[in-house]
Write a protein that holds these residues in place. Structure first.
Motif, PDB file in Angstrom:
ATOM      1  N   ASP A 299      30.666 -90.848  15.033  1.00  0.00           N
ATOM      2  CA  ASP A 299      30.487 -91.905  14.620  1.00  0.00           C
ATOM      3  C   ASP A 299      29.798 -91.917  15.968  1.00  0.00           C
ATOM      4  OD1 ASP A 299      32.209 -92.786  12.477  1.00  0.00           O
ATOM      5  OD2 ASP A 299      33.378 -93.639  13.502  1.00  0.00           O
ATOM      6  N   VAL A 301      26.656 -94.746  16.427  1.00  0.00           N
ATOM      7  CA  VAL A 301      26.207 -96.266  16.797  1.00  0.00           C
ATOM      8  C   VAL A 301      25.185 -96.298  17.957  1.00  0.00           C
ATOM      9  CG1 VAL A 301      27.261 -99.041  16.841  1.00  0.00           C
ATOM     10  CG2 VAL A 301      28.580 -97.129  16.847  1.00  0.00           C
ATOM     11  N   ILE A 331      26.470 -95.662  11.941  1.00  0.00           N
ATOM     12  CA  ILE A 331      26.088 -97.055  12.303  1.00  0.00           C
ATOM     13  C   ILE A 331      25.127 -97.838  12.476  1.00  0.00           C
ATOM     14  CG2 ILE A 331      28.245 -99.071  11.844  1.00  0.00           C
ATOM     15  CD1 ILE A 331      29.772 -96.532  12.570  1.00  0.00           C
ATOM     16  N   ALA A 333      24.497-101.447  14.158  1.00  0.00           N
ATOM     17  CA  ALA A 333      25.661-102.262  14.561  1.00  0.00           C
ATOM     18  C   ALA A 333      25.762-102.230  16.052  1.00  0.00           C
ATOM     19  CB  ALA A 333      27.020-102.111  14.064  1.00  0.00           C
ATOM     20  N   ASP A 334      25.337-103.449  16.205  1.00  0.00           N
ATOM     21  CA  ASP A 334      26.219-104.204  18.177  1.00  0.00           C
ATOM     22  C   ASP A 334      27.388-102.906  18.672  1.00  0.00           C
ATOM     23  OD1 ASP A 334      25.067-105.423  20.824  1.00  0.00           O
ATOM     24  OD2 ASP A 334      27.307-105.689  19.801  1.00  0.00           O
ATOM     25  N   PRO A 335      27.368-101.952  19.236  1.00  0.00           N
ATOM     26  CA  PRO A 335      28.159-101.564  20.095  1.00  0.00           C
ATOM     27  C   PRO A 335      28.890-102.321  20.157  1.00  0.00           C
ATOM     28  CG  PRO A 335      26.085-100.571  21.082  1.00  0.00           C
ATOM     29  CD  PRO A 335      25.654-102.232  20.179  1.00  0.00           C
ATOM     30  N   ARG A 337      29.956-105.212  19.488  1.00  0.00           N
ATOM     31  CA  ARG A 337      30.839-106.325  17.906  1.00  0.00           C
ATOM     32  C   ARG A 337      31.227-104.825  16.734  1.00  0.00           C
ATOM     33  NH1 ARG A 337      26.259-110.456  15.123  1.00  0.00           N
ATOM     34  NH2 ARG A 337      25.066-108.408  15.434  1.00  0.00           N
ATOM     35  N   TYR A 338      31.015-103.388  17.963  1.00  0.00           N
ATOM     36  CA  TYR A 338      31.881-102.563  15.998  1.00  0.00           C
ATOM     37  C   TYR A 338      33.005-102.118  16.145  1.00  0.00           C
ATOM     38  CZ  TYR A 338      32.514 -97.818  14.543  1.00  0.00           C
ATOM     39  OH  TYR A 338      32.902 -97.080  13.944  1.00  0.00           O
ATOM     40  N   ASN A 341      36.637-104.234  15.241  1.00  0.00           N
ATOM     41  CA  ASN A 341      37.032-103.748  13.859  1.00  0.00           C
ATOM     42  C   ASN A 341      36.850-102.349  14.265  1.00  0.00           C
ATOM     43  OD1 ASN A 341      37.432-106.670  12.898  1.00  0.00           O
ATOM     44  ND2 ASN A 341      35.157-106.555  13.196  1.00  0.00           N
ATOM     45  N   SER A 342      36.705-101.497  15.022  1.00  0.00           N
ATOM     46  CA  SER A 342      37.026-100.092  14.864  1.00  0.00           C
ATOM     47  C   SER A 342      38.088 -99.942  14.220  1.00  0.00           C
ATOM     48  CB  SER A 342      35.826 -99.415  16.086  1.00  0.00           C
ATOM     49  OG  SER A 342      36.350 -99.315  16.897  1.00  0.00           O
TER      50      SER A 342
END
Length: 574
Positions: A299, A301, A331, A333-335, A337-338, A341-342
């Protein structure tokens, strides 16, 4: 006059944002310019208001003249900032002299700050003369400022070029006299405003070529450039080397071995990483190196979609193929914030920039390390890199690295520093290698194709005298933890930046000064003196008004600074 006051608030805020973003690029992304530039803006605005009070009574045409001047000068200011390195004979890639930088900031902000102060004083005077109150004038101007703030945010979110935003601000400034004065506007001023409005409206359709031309002043080998909420991305090419700049500071280039160096020295410490998370840095080749370990899934980010969109087509074929590999998921996204919920990973590689700004410091704090720790599988590993001098660490460098090290140690029991010009830092709940044998064995077993990393190089990293020296330095420096609430790296970033111009600045130690002097009691003294001043001012009306205005201004700037820092901490961007 209501239209005038609304427009003053709008163009003042929008113009301020435009110049701050330009200065941030000119200063290579050093965020300290924001505080300095805001101070200059407020000072010259105050000078403009005071100068307006000493002038003759405002005529009904004076605001129109000032609006036209504001629109022209703002555009010229942007051109001046972009050409400042050429004007002052700067070396490509190097800072201007400290005082030259201050001069650039002052000269670029002076005219528009002065004009905004004059505009408000002159317009508010006419507004009061029409039977309204000064408080009402402030209220209308503040409403315009709110509109300007929302409009600036919208332009940034839409990835609008800063030069395009400057043209829009100038057009609003030229259009205001036509809308606000109507038929009472003099013929000459009307014609001037219409001509300039038409000229700048035409320039809007050529904003992109103008942006490229002005960017080539500092990047003659330009391929592409674009503004984003996180800064200006610029791509250049010289022969086969692609270089990517963020706010004119080199982010990465494609012919070096930085990606290989970082990726392998981290991944060889894990027996077999199957699921990998990469936070930033994927464009520079980290993903391609990670794929050599044949993981099941990666993944990646990326915080800035503009980076991928702009850079992808210019990257070497090998890096493009790695990003398009079926094992890789990109992905946006802000790391931080990711991570909330990762899933869980065997390995987390942090390829974010150095902690020299609030935007980057978020990825080197105790809170961030806790987030990463919660997302690691059993035996999982966290890895990141820190740029330093190879042989000599100055006091600020030791303090910065120690504050990150102790933040890491507060979360992970095992932490390893591999020293060099780029320090490789790893952390885990499982034991980490303390000799080169494990890593060299895995390198031989995997038979990886590398340009720099080899058995001998790994042994050199573990056996040279820096390995033990760095460990001792970090353990001896009992510094504060770098955290979201108390970003210790900020003060060291300031000293490190100042030391580029004043080498003796490396001798300063803010933390010890605060602990060993009465400065730590300064906030308490201030809170004790303030009620006394208010009590005395009850008997001196003139002093009372000045204290109230000063207190309101101080509280406003303090609150604005706190909100800006909190917003950046939360969302990673100002």
């Amino acid at each position: 006059m209501t239209v005038y006051l609304l427009s003053i608030g709008l163009i003042s805020i929008l113009g301020q944002v435009i110049l701050l973003r330009e200065l941030n690029v000119s200063f290579y992304g050093v965020e300290l310019i924001y505080l300095f530039a805001l101070g200059i803006w407020l000072f010259w605005t105050a000078v403009g208001v005071i100068a307006g009070r000493r002038m003759a009574l405002p005529s009904r045409h004076s605001p129109a003249v000032l609006f036209i001047l504001f629109g022209m000068i703002l555009f010229l200011d942007v051109a001046f900032i972009r050409s400042s390195r050429l004007i002052f004979g700067g070396v490509p890639g190097a800072y201007l002299d400290f005082f030259q930088q201050l001069l650039v900031a002052t000269l670029s902000i002076l005219p528009v700050g002065l004009l905004s102060g004059l505009l408000f004083q002159q317009t508010a005077g006419l507004y009061v003369d029409s039977g309204r109150t000064l408080a009402a004038a402030y209220a209308v101007e503040s409403a315009g400022g709110l509109i300007g703030g929302l409009f600036s945010t919208l332009l940034i979110i839409l990835d609008t070029q800063n030069l395009f935003a400057a043209l829009i601000c100038s057009i609003v400034s030229f259009a205001t006299p036509l809308l606000g004065a109507g038929k009472s506007l003099g013929a000459f001023l009307r014609r001037t405003a219409i001509v300039l409005l038409a000229m700048f409206a035409g320039l809007i359709f050529n904003a992109s070529p103008l942006h490229d031309i002005s960017t080539r002043w500092n990047h003659p080998n330009l391929l592409d450039s674009s503004d984003s909420p996180y800064g200006r991305i610029t791509v250049t090419r010289m022969f086969d080397q692609i270089s990517v700049f963020e706010n004119d500071a080199l982010s990465f280039e494609t012919e070096g071995t930085h990606a290989e160096y970082f990726c392998h020295l981290v991944m060889l410490q894990h027996p077999h990483p199957r699921k990998i998370l990469i936070l930033g840095g994927g464009m520079e080749g980290i993903i391609g190196e990670a794929l050599k370990y044949r993981p099941d899934h990666i993944d990646y980010v990326e915080i800035n979609p503009v980076m991928t969109k702009l850079v992808m087509e210019h990257l070497p074929e090998s890096i493009r193929q790695s990003l398009q590999s079926p094992e890789v998921r990109i992905i946006y996204a802000d790391p931080r914030r990711y991570l909330t919920n990762s899933g869980r990973y065997d390995l987390i590689l942090v390829g974010m920039p150095e902690p020299s700004s609030g935007q980057a410091n978020r990825f080197y704090t105790q809170e961030f390390f806790k987030q990463c720790a919660a997302k690691l599988k059993s035996g999982g590993l966290l890895g990141f890199k820190l740029q330093t001098a190879e042989n000599l660490w100055t006091g600020p460098l030791i303090g910065r690295n120690a504050s990150i090290y102790h933040a890491l140690r507060s979360v992970f029991p095992a932490v390893l520093f591999l020293p060099g010009t780029t320090n490789i830092v790893t952390a885990s709940f499982a034991p980490l290698p303390d000799t080169p044998d494990i890593m060299t064995g895995r390198l031989q077993h995997l038979q990886l194709e590398t340009r720099l990393i080899s058995d001998h190089y790994i042994r050199y990293l573990f056996t040279n005298d820096r390995f033990a020296a760095v460990k001792n330095l970090l353990n001896e420096k009992k510094d504060l933890l770098n955290s979201d609430i108390r970003p210790v790296c900020y003060q060291y970033a300031l000293i490190i930046w100042l030391s580029k111009f004043f080498p003796r600045a490396t001798l300063f130690d803010f933390s010890s000064i605060m602990e060993k002097t009465l400065l730590r009691y300064l906030p308490v003294c201030f809170l004790m003196v303030l009620p006394v001043l208010f009590l005395v001012s009850r008997f001196l009306p003139g002093l009372r008004r000045k204290i109230l205005v000063a207190a309101a201004g101080f509280a406003g700037i303090a609150l604005e600074t706190i909100l800006l820092l909190y917003f950046q901490l939360k969302y990673g961007v100002i």
